[in-house]
Design an enzyme around this catalytic site. Structure first.
Site, mmCIF file in Angstrom:
data_model
loop_
_atom_site.group_PDB
_atom_site.id
_atom_site.type_symbol
_atom_site.label_atom_id
_atom_site.label_comp_id
_atom_site.label_asym_id
_atom_site.label_seq_id
_atom_site.Cartn_x
_atom_site.Cartn_y
_atom_site.Cartn_z
ATOM 1 N N ASP A 446 0.851 -1.192 0.000
ATOM 2 C CA ASP A 446 0.000 0.000 0.000
ATOM 3 C C ASP A 446 0.889 1.245 0.000
ATOM 4 O O ASP A 446 2.109 1.171 0.163
ATOM 5 C CB ASP A 446 -0.882 -0.038 1.256
ATOM 6 N N GLU A 449 2.598 4.973 -4.182
ATOM 7 C CA GLU A 449 2.531 5.873 -5.340
ATOM 8 C C GLU A 449 3.837 6.656 -5.583
ATOM 9 O O GLU A 449 4.035 7.051 -6.737
ATOM 10 C CB GLU A 449 1.370 6.861 -5.181
ATOM 11 N N ASP A 569 -9.316 3.893 -1.596
ATOM 12 C CA ASP A 569 -10.190 4.429 -0.551
ATOM 13 C C ASP A 569 -11.468 4.999 -1.160
ATOM 14 O O ASP A 569 -11.493 6.137 -1.634
ATOM 15 C CB ASP A 569 -9.468 5.521 0.238
#
Length: 925
Positions: A446, A449, A569
């Site tokens: 996670d 990015e 999300d």
């Protein structure tokens, strides 16, 4: 006075071409001329382009470009344009393996004088034709079979875009498009208008940690590829265009044209000829990497939550699912298990290792699995072994010669540089060490990015603790200053980052930081998550020789070869429920078929009705997981009685369909075919399917039509032509002569799922865990057009030892079965053809029942053959028939024909042996 100064500054910036708004439609330059072209040493063409008229808008033009064109396969054409004198950044060839263009030649003034200008020519392959003009240089790509132009880079006087522009930090190229073309792709973003690209919506590609609730903004992944579907006189054809470039870009789609504005790298186009949507994805994934093979258990149901504060809560969740008789295969931990949010650690108080190992022994014995999260950032901590070993191996991204400092959940941290071979080795060793500590069954990567809670260049604060344990963990507490001094932090062209033209270093790694061999974060930013997926996959494969399972938030071209994806999300709203379908379908096109959204929404609290509807839909996502935010109330499926009922219904059907889903996994792994796909993949000529974003297919034949609106107890469903059978009640059938919408009943606990004619799908009895469900007997569902007196149906089944690294035939641990059925001349026949039968025979799988839908009736003369030998004793075999009927209250499309569902029970057909059963159809009175 102040406003006059601003105006003067703005005018000066416009004159100099600096920092002009990215939405400007003013043309830049006059393009390039083709001044030489010849055959390339490895086939194809190589040419030289010279700028026609220099300008300084967004920087200086690169004066000479190298053009390379090659038909790399019969269905794939490559067009590569780069600086002719200097090597430029490209997606690393070791990360995404592909053929390299010819090396750059040394170019002198004399060689330019000796160049020649050819007349307009074309370069034809077996499916595509490359045509070019010389002054200005433009090119087009045409389909050979019908002459249709797929890409056309000409810029005419009236067009709102430029000819080819190629500067160090600004590249622009456009293509004309027919107005009735339907485009899909260019993600990752949340598309409020549905799966089709919508003219004048912004499409920015730059991996960014902003939640999926942000519409039309650059989200976690970058996929600069689109599929173009056209229908001319009732005949459809599809192709795809990939611009393999990891730099930030805006793509402007106007309905009749599409323009790329890219802030670095090269133009590296690949054109995939199709002509069907399935063949497009086949060709695309053959190039970028086939989707990863998933273990069987990955298609079970997953439960997660950020906020399982201790192990006893996790144990309670597992037992509550069992008590509620809701299927559950995988239990997840967000970072609650960690010691101070640090990767590869355990909280000794809340997740003591002896108790956790005992818990894992218990669930592993049951057949369940356990997955935990790891973020890329490694906490700066002198007593933290992972960090110290990372420092010793020099694995972190640098700024000014030191590891770049950022902040995420552990506080101050450094980011591993996965482009560095030493980092990949170190990362693998840390995963090995952690697996020895906790035998997890997969990893969830996670925040890759990469996400950063701070901006700019930061240092550790003196005299205060950061973070101090109070307030939200995402507030930056480092001492930071903005970094805007370099052209890499503040490029002349501003992409629409975060949907607000945010600086490209906003809440991420400073773009002037550098990776291995001096590679700039500016160039490599959007492949960070991809490179982490590759490193993580390599590490897991080396552990125990098992098939890896990785879930990654950030993705790039080729990520699907290594990882699954969830859509990030989302919110517990009806809109987000609806958006999840388009995002899921897009990722199938991107070559990442194992995808799903957080069921019931990540935050805030969903309503009970919404959660009912979401599990009904989510049970048919390829990746099916309930996940919730730390600050949201508990939302496991057993928390509401009504949701538990819907979960048992929908997940109960999913677990019966597991062999079908797993076979689709094999199809995806070998051909790239999406598991969940838009209806136009099967019904390509049906234009009403082109924008349909509220229904989808699993495979080619199973149509899912969820309720997506509050308070509704019915659903409007598009039925393409043919016979459609309700999988929850196979006596119910809808016959559609042409594509049209019907309104079906959909009470709170009901989702409409229909199976199309001419299909054979394998099902099993189901269960609460995939390991148990997998060993139950099979039923074959065979569908013919309602009342057919002649017809054919086909299907298949793939079985293997699902935790072996490779998913293939020929290993001795797999079996593949083709199923066929015909109705002809009053006879019904169902048979199989088996490849690699040993594995299925060793497992003892049998087919206990064959259900045939749409027949006129049943007669006699029943026969069974196994491996060509007749079975004499058929005393246990039972036939039964049930009349087909229309859904209650449905008048339109009502079936006037007498037709029946035929059940053949009491069979004991070994899956690993070829069988044939036949009988006379007879006529139902």
């Amino acid at each position: 006075m102040f406003s006059c100064r601003i105006l003067l500054v703005f005018l000066l910036l416009c004159i100099l071409g600096i920092d002009v708004a990215s939405t400007t439609s003013a043309k830049i330059g006059k393009g390039y001329s083709l001044i030489s072209i010849e055959n390339a040493p490895n086939g194809g063409l190589v040419g030289l382009l010279q700028v026609k008229q220099k300008n300084n808008i967004y920087g200086s033009d690169i004066p000479l470009l190298q053009l390379y064109v090659k038909h790399e396969t019969g269905t794939r054409l490559r067009v590569h344009i780069t600086d002719a004198k200097k090597q430029r950044w490209e997606v690393p060839y070791n990360l995404l393996p592909r053929e390299k263009p010819p090396a750059l030649k040394k170019i002198s003034g004399r060689s330019l004088k000796d160049s020649y200008t050819p007349k307009a020519k074309e370069y034809a392959g077996s499916e595509l034709i490359f045509t070019y003009t010389t002054d200005p240089f433009t090119f087009s790509v045409k389909r050979k079979s019908n002459g249709q132009t797929l890409f056309d880079s000409r810029s005419e006087e009236s067009d709102p875009y430029s000819d080819l522009v190629f500067k160090d930090q600004y590249l622009e190229i456009s293509t004309k498009l027919p107005k009735d073309a339907s485009l899909y792709g260019l993600g990752e973003n949340t598309q409020p208008h549905g799966i089709k690209l919508y003219p004048n919506d912004p499409y920015t590609l730059y991996t960014t940690d902003i939640s999926a609730i942000n519409l039309n903004a650059d989200l976690y992944g970058s996929h600069p590829v689109y599929m173009d579907l056209r229908n001319v006189n009732g005949e459809a054809s599809a192709h795809a265009v990939l611009l393999l470039n990891s730099n930030g870009m805006d793509v402007f789609y106007r309905g009749n044209s599409l323009t790329y504005k890219v802030i670095g790298g090269v133009f590296d186009f690949s054109f995939f000829s199709g002509p069907t949507p399935l063949s497009v994805v086949d060709q695309y994934t053959a190039f970028i990497g086939r989707p990863a093979a998933m273990p069987y258990w990955a298609f079970g149901f997953h439960q997660c939550r950020w906020g399982y504060h201790n192990l006893s809560v996790v144990e309670e969740v597992v037992e509550s699912y069992k008590k509620a008789k809701i299927p559950l295969d995988v239990i997840w931990n967000d970072d609650d298990h960690m010691d101070g949010h640090k990767d590869f650690t355990l909280n000794p108080t809340n997740y003591p290792r002896p108790k956790l190992l005992a818990f894992l022994d218990k669930i592993h014995a049951r057949g369940m699995k356990y997955i935990v999260i790891i973020d890329p950032g490694i906490g700066v901590n002198k007593s933290y072994g992972v960090y110290q070993r990372g420092l010793a191996n020099d694995v972190f991204i640098k700024y000014g010669g030191k590891p770049f400092l950022a902040q995420v959940w552990p506080g101050a941290l450094n980011f591993p540089d996965y482009l560095n071979p030493k980092t990949v080795e170190w990362w693998g060793d840390e995963i090995r060490r952690f697996h020895e500590l906790v035998p997890v069954d997969g990893l969830w990567i996670d925040m890759n990015e990469a996400s950063n809670f701070c901006n700019g260049l930061c240092t550790l604060p003196e005299g205060r603790i950061c973070p101090n344990g109070t307030g939200p963990g995402w507030i930056c507490c480092l001492d930071c200053k903005n970094v805007t001094a370099t052209k890499w932090d503040d490029p002349p062209y501003k992409i629409n980052a975060s949907g607000i033209q945010a600086p490209i270093g906003y809440k991420t790694i400073a773009t002037s930081a550098y990776h291995y061999n001096g590679v700039l974060e500016y160039d490599a930013h959007s492949i960070y998550g991809f490179s982490q997926s590759v490193a993580t996959h390599k590490a897991l494969q080396g552990l125990q020789g098992k098939r890896p399972f990785i879930l990654s938030r950030s993705t790039f071209v080729g990520s699907g070869h290594y990882a699954a994806h969830w859509t990030g999300d989302n919110k517990g709203t009806w809109d987000d429920l609806k958006y999840s379908i388009s995002t899921m379908l897009n990722f199938g096109i991107f070559g990442i078929p194992m995808v799903g959204s957080d069921i019931c929404g990540f935050y805030p609290a969903p309503t009970e009705e919404l959660c009912n509807r979401w599990i009904e839909l989510g049970a048919f996502y390829p990746f099916s997981r309930d996940h919730a935010n730390f600050y949201s109330p508990r939302q496991e499926l057993y928390q509401w009685k009504t949701v538990a009922i819907s979960a048992r219904n929908a997940l109960g059907m999913r677990y019966k369909l597991l062999p079908y889903l797993y076979t689709l996994n094999y199809e995806a792994h070998t051909t790239g075919a999406p598991i969940a796909r838009p209806l136009f993949f099967t019904f390509t000529n049906e234009t009403r399917c082109y924008g349909l974003s509220t229904q989808f297919l699993l495979g080619s034949s199973l149509m899912v039509s969820p309720v997506l609106n509050k308070g509704k107890r019915e659903v409007k469903v598009l039925f393409p032509p043919g016979s459609w059978y309700n999988v929850f009640d196979m006596t119910q059938v809808i016959v559609s002569k042409e594509s049209h919408f019907l309104t079906l009943d959909a009470p709170l606990h009901v989702i409409n799922v229909h199976l199309y004619q001419n299909a054979i799908i394998p099902m099993q009895r189901g269960g609460l865990i995939s390991k148990e469900a997998r060993m139950t007997p099979f039923t074959l569902i065979v569908t013919f057009p309602l009342g057919a007196t002649s017809g054919e149906a086909k299907g298949n089944l793939f079985l293997d030892e699902d935790e072996l690294p490779e998913m293939k035939l020929g290993s001795g641990y797999s079996t593949y079965v083709d199923f066929y059925a015909t109705v002809s001349k009053g006879m019904v026949k169902v048979w199989s053809d088996v490849k690699e039968n040993k594995f299925a025979l060793d497992k003892g799988w049998i087919i206990e029942k064959v259900t045939v839908l749409g027949l006129k009736g049943i007669g006699g003369a029943f026969q069974i053959n196994i491996d060509g030998n007749p079975v004499d004793d058929i005393s246990k075999v039972e036939f039964s028939t049930t009349d087909h009927k229309n859904p209650d209250k449905l008048e339109e499309g009502r079936n006037k024909m007498k037709s029946v569902m035929v059940d053949v029970k009491g069979l004991e057909l070994p899956v690993g042996k070829k069988f044939a059963i036949s009988w006379e159809m007879g006529i139902k009175a």
